[in-house]
Motif scaffolding. Structure first.
Motif, PDB file in Angstrom:
ATOM      1  N   LYS A 184      -7.633  72.997 -57.709  1.00 56.88           N
ATOM      2  CA  LYS A 184      -6.361  73.309 -58.331  1.00 56.88           C
ATOM      3  C   LYS A 184      -5.697  72.057 -58.881  1.00 56.88           C
ATOM      4  O   LYS A 184      -5.635  71.032 -58.239  1.00 56.88           O
ATOM      5  CB  LYS A 184      -5.461  73.919 -57.242  1.00 56.88           C
ATOM      6  N   SER A 185      -5.203  72.118 -60.080  1.00 52.23           N
ATOM      7  CA  SER A 185      -4.341  71.077 -60.599  1.00 52.23           C
ATOM      8  C   SER A 185      -3.268  71.781 -61.408  1.00 52.23           C
ATOM      9  O   SER A 185      -3.038  72.980 -61.209  1.00 52.23           O
ATOM     10  CB  SER A 185      -5.133  70.091 -61.439  1.00 52.23           C
ATOM     11  N   TYR A 186      -2.614  71.065 -62.308  1.00 48.90           N
ATOM     12  CA  TYR A 186      -1.555  71.746 -63.056  1.00 48.90           C
ATOM     13  C   TYR A 186      -2.104  72.680 -64.117  1.00 48.90           C
ATOM     14  O   TYR A 186      -1.402  73.511 -64.648  1.00 48.90           O
ATOM     15  CB  TYR A 186      -0.536  70.760 -63.642  1.00 48.90           C
ATOM     16  N   VAL A 239       5.175  57.757 -63.867  1.00 52.08           N
ATOM     17  CA  VAL A 239       3.761  57.858 -63.507  1.00 52.08           C
ATOM     18  C   VAL A 239       3.127  58.884 -64.436  1.00 52.08           C
ATOM     19  O   VAL A 239       3.159  60.091 -64.196  1.00 52.08           O
ATOM     20  CB  VAL A 239       3.593  58.248 -62.025  1.00 52.08           C
ATOM     21  N   CYS A 240       2.581  58.382 -65.535  1.00 56.81           N
ATOM     22  CA  CYS A 240       2.074  59.250 -66.592  1.00 56.81           C
ATOM     23  C   CYS A 240       0.587  59.481 -66.451  1.00 56.81           C
ATOM     24  O   CYS A 240       0.082  60.569 -66.694  1.00 56.81           O
ATOM     25  CB  CYS A 240       2.379  58.619 -67.943  1.00 56.81           C
ATOM     26  N   GLY A 241      -0.134  58.438 -66.069  1.00 56.24           N
ATOM     27  CA  GLY A 241      -1.580  58.558 -65.952  1.00 56.24           C
ATOM     28  C   GLY A 241      -2.097  57.562 -64.946  1.00 56.24           C
ATOM     29  O   GLY A 241      -1.398  56.639 -64.540  1.00 56.24           O
ATOM     30  N   ALA A 242      -3.338  57.783 -64.529  1.00 61.30           N
ATOM     31  CA  ALA A 242      -3.950  56.877 -63.556  1.00 61.30           C
ATOM     32  C   ALA A 242      -5.420  56.783 -63.910  1.00 61.30           C
ATOM     33  O   ALA A 242      -6.295  57.039 -63.095  1.00 61.30           O
ATOM     34  CB  ALA A 242      -3.726  57.391 -62.136  1.00 61.30           C
ATOM     35  N   ASN A 284       6.668  69.767 -68.818  1.00 59.61           N
ATOM     36  CA  ASN A 284       7.923  69.866 -68.063  1.00 59.61           C
ATOM     37  C   ASN A 284       9.152  69.767 -68.969  1.00 59.61           C
ATOM     38  O   ASN A 284      10.231  70.207 -68.598  1.00 59.61           O
ATOM     39  CB  ASN A 284       8.059  68.729 -67.033  1.00 59.61           C
ATOM     40  N   MET A 341      10.353  56.854 -58.727  1.00 62.90           N
ATOM     41  CA  MET A 341       8.982  56.946 -59.221  1.00 62.90           C
ATOM     42  C   MET A 341       8.733  58.416 -59.467  1.00 62.90           C
ATOM     43  O   MET A 341       8.971  59.240 -58.581  1.00 62.90           O
ATOM     44  CB  MET A 341       8.091  56.420 -58.095  1.00 62.90           C
ATOM     45  N   GLN A 342       8.313  58.758 -60.670  1.00 62.17           N
ATOM     46  CA  GLN A 342       8.180  60.192 -60.945  1.00 62.17           C
ATOM     47  C   GLN A 342       6.950  60.479 -61.783  1.00 62.17           C
ATOM     48  O   GLN A 342       6.717  59.866 -62.821  1.00 62.17           O
ATOM     49  CB  GLN A 342       9.454  60.699 -61.661  1.00 62.17           C
ATOM     50  N   GLY A 343       6.149  61.409 -61.303  1.00 59.37           N
ATOM     51  CA  GLY A 343       5.012  61.894 -62.068  1.00 59.37           C
ATOM     52  C   GLY A 343       5.468  63.043 -62.959  1.00 59.37           C
ATOM     53  O   GLY A 343       6.451  63.712 -62.665  1.00 59.37           O
ATOM     54  N   PHE A 344       4.763  63.251 -64.051  1.00 60.06           N
ATOM     55  CA  PHE A 344       5.178  64.342 -64.938  1.00 60.06           C
ATOM     56  C   PHE A 344       4.020  64.751 -65.834  1.00 60.06           C
ATOM     57  O   PHE A 344       3.039  64.023 -65.978  1.00 60.06           O
ATOM     58  CB  PHE A 344       6.376  63.918 -65.803  1.00 60.06           C
ATOM     59  N   ILE A 345       4.136  65.915 -66.396  1.00 60.80           N
ATOM     60  CA  ILE A 345       3.314  66.278 -67.541  1.00 60.80           C
ATOM     61  C   ILE A 345       4.285  66.705 -68.627  1.00 60.80           C
ATOM     62  O   ILE A 345       5.404  67.151 -68.337  1.00 60.80           O
ATOM     63  CB  ILE A 345       2.297  67.399 -67.227  1.00 60.80           C
ATOM     64  N   LEU A 347      -8.179  55.602 -61.792  1.00 59.47           N
ATOM     65  CA  LEU A 347      -8.538  56.331 -60.571  1.00 59.47           C
ATOM     66  C   LEU A 347      -9.257  57.648 -60.844  1.00 59.47           C
ATOM     67  O   LEU A 347      -9.806  58.263 -59.925  1.00 59.47           O
ATOM     68  CB  LEU A 347      -7.269  56.640 -59.745  1.00 59.47           C
ATOM     69  N   TYR A 348      -9.262  58.106 -62.088  1.00 61.26           N
ATOM     70  CA  TYR A 348      -9.757  59.465 -62.364  1.00 61.26           C
ATOM     71  C   TYR A 348     -11.227  59.665 -62.020  1.00 61.26           C
ATOM     72  O   TYR A 348     -11.660  60.769 -61.741  1.00 61.26           O
ATOM     73  CB  TYR A 348      -9.559  59.818 -63.839  1.00 61.26           C
TER      74      TYR A 348
END
Lengths: 330, 330
Positions: A55-57, A240-243, A276, A269-273, A246-247
């Motif tokens: 599961k992911s977004y 926090v847009c991408g990593a 949103n 610190m905030q992750g997003f797509i 680490l992918y």
């Protein structure tokens, strides 16, 4: 006609053998449908997540089914009253040379306003991600210092330029001397750092940011970000847009715990797509189109020609072979 | 009269030998000053940071000087027109049995509204930290799941009770079975987990939070938090209030990188200190005092008697020997 399917789920870095090129019959369209011919296709790091199970977004891709991403296509046949032959559209489409579509969630494009490929880049998800991540989470103020990782990439190069337009000091991090030069010469970054030739990111950031870091737009994660985090100011904002670093990890990536830094400096610190902020798309695109038109925003693209080159173009993202937005022209 | 000074900077967990008890002469007061007699003294995990060298949000303590923290004191002499003998005040005061003071930033207390020690706990920094961190960053909505680590501690026990008052499902994490029992029986937590006897925090949280975690109020950091982070929902909010599990670390604590989780679930994570929300103190205290008065909020204190017991009381915090707010009665 050709289609590109997920052949197997990658372990670590994706390989060409994880994809397969399959011949299918040309699709027919029913009443209420259009026939689309692929023109430009976007490859993006986030697709790596959809190639794995879990599961992911958004849902994972299915094995032996076509992959999909943002594309620009031409309407070459229409039994849909809303679309006419010869129009261009963009949307999340399948990796197929031709496909039928019911028209839902397709956006018509004006080829006179900007080159068609721009709708996959600076006027598409890329530009929206850059603009909305920076302004909605980063909220940079004039005179503040903004650091961008993956700065020569599709999102990063736009983030840096917008931050300059907003009156910030902008420092970019990229992976070759050529990119570092480009950040300063073409995009107007104040400073740029080649993380591959820098032994101490903490010190390099400290030198490039004498007033500390107020906003960090993070596309890469990992050790590059560890160095930035050691230089954040009180009330810093980390987008926090991408990593991308680490992918492709095959085990849980470990790093310094950052909670003490967040507490010490009251950091957000905030992750997003980008989805949103869907209600802000129109406003964002109007800014981006205006800047693009007057030449205040440069749109850089790496265009690979040939549908069958798509898997390689995607794989090349993880080695940073692109400058700006990686696009496949079909 | 006695004072407690910083004798040496601790390496790892503080030891009694890091402090020293020194006899000084009784202070005299000048015009514009008050003479204060210490009544209650607050020991808090954050003081560990001030015992080390290096910049943080407040200055480090100096060697061979008195330490300081939140205290309640009685005015036993006054040459200051704003204060009279017999009044009680609270403020950041030095660890001295008697001290002179210019009255700045002292707040007068009403001993009839609540017990004096409550002004170091639920009506002091502790309660403000709990209320403002939870409401300003966590923004919990009715029906959401709130997880609290360090749940039987001073801040945690108040956070959990407030979250219940706001209509949330509340799950606490603590370090003994007795505390776990207390969280459920006394504070009304829906579930509680003893992290010391739990081998798989990820699974324990998943079981205690069938709808996932919407808000995580983190007082401890480290492995406990790693387990919680694996269960966060989309748009979860992580309040990074403390990291007691990391404060005594002698090398950089490492852990799983959390950026992929933040991206995947669009999570917000924010560090803070209560002073950031100074403009909301009055509003917060009015809520807390009301709940305390009608018995909807239970204030738990561990009161240690004797000024010279202060260093031990502080050290005991790191072994979780306190229930609720740790206070020294002088």
């Amino acid at each position: 006609m050709k289609t590109i399917q997920l052949n197997k789920r990658p372990v670590g870095t994706p390989q060409l053998s994880d994809f397969k090129l399959v011949n299918e019959e040309q699709p027919q369209i029913a009443v209420g449908e259009v026939l689309l011919k692929a023109a430009y296709l976007s490859v993006d790091p986030y697709l790596r997540g959809r190639m794995s199970e879990g599961k992911s977004y958004i849902e994972p891709f299915e094995l032996n089914q076509a992959m999909s991403s943002g594309m620009v296509a031409e309407v070459v046949g229409s039994k849909h009253e809303g679309f006419s032959k010869g129009e261009f559209v963009t949307g999340m489409l399948e990796w197929k040379e031709y496909q039928n579509h019911n028209g839902e969630d397709l956006m018509k494009l004006d080829p006179n306003m900007a080159p068609l490929s721009a709708y996959l880049g600076v006027l598409g998800m890329t530009g929206l991600t850059a603009y909305l991540g920076l302004t909605e989470i980063g909220k940079p103020k004039e005179g503040e210092t903004v650091v961008v990782s993956g700065a020569a990439g599709a999102v990063g190069s736009v983030v840096g330029q917008i931050a300059k337009l907003l009156g910030c000091r902008v420092v970019g991090i990229a992976g070759t001397d050529e990119k570092v030069e480009q950040l300063k010469a073409e995009y107007g970054f104040d400073e740029a750092i080649n993380y591959k030739t820098t032994t101490d990111m903490n010190q390099a950031i400290a030198e490039a940011c004498p007033n500390g870091v107020d906003v960090y737009f993070d596309n890469v994660g990992g050790e590059v970000s560890d160095g930035v985090m050691l230089n954040v100011n009180r009330f810093a904002r980390i987008i926090v847009c991408g990593a991308i670093s680490l992918y492709n990890a095959t085990s849980m990536p470990m790093g310094p715990r950052i909670q003490p830094i967040l507490i010490k400096n009251s950091v957000l610190m905030q992750g997003f797509i980008v989805f949103n902020f869907q209600d802000k798309y129109t406003e964002a695109i109007s800014h981006l189109a205006k800047w693009l038109k007057v030449g205040e925003l440069i749109s850089t693209e790496t265009i690979v020609e040939g549908f069958e080159k798509t898997p390689q173009a995607f794989i090349d993202l993880f080695e940073g072979k692109n400058k700006g937005k990686m696009i496949v022209k079909i």
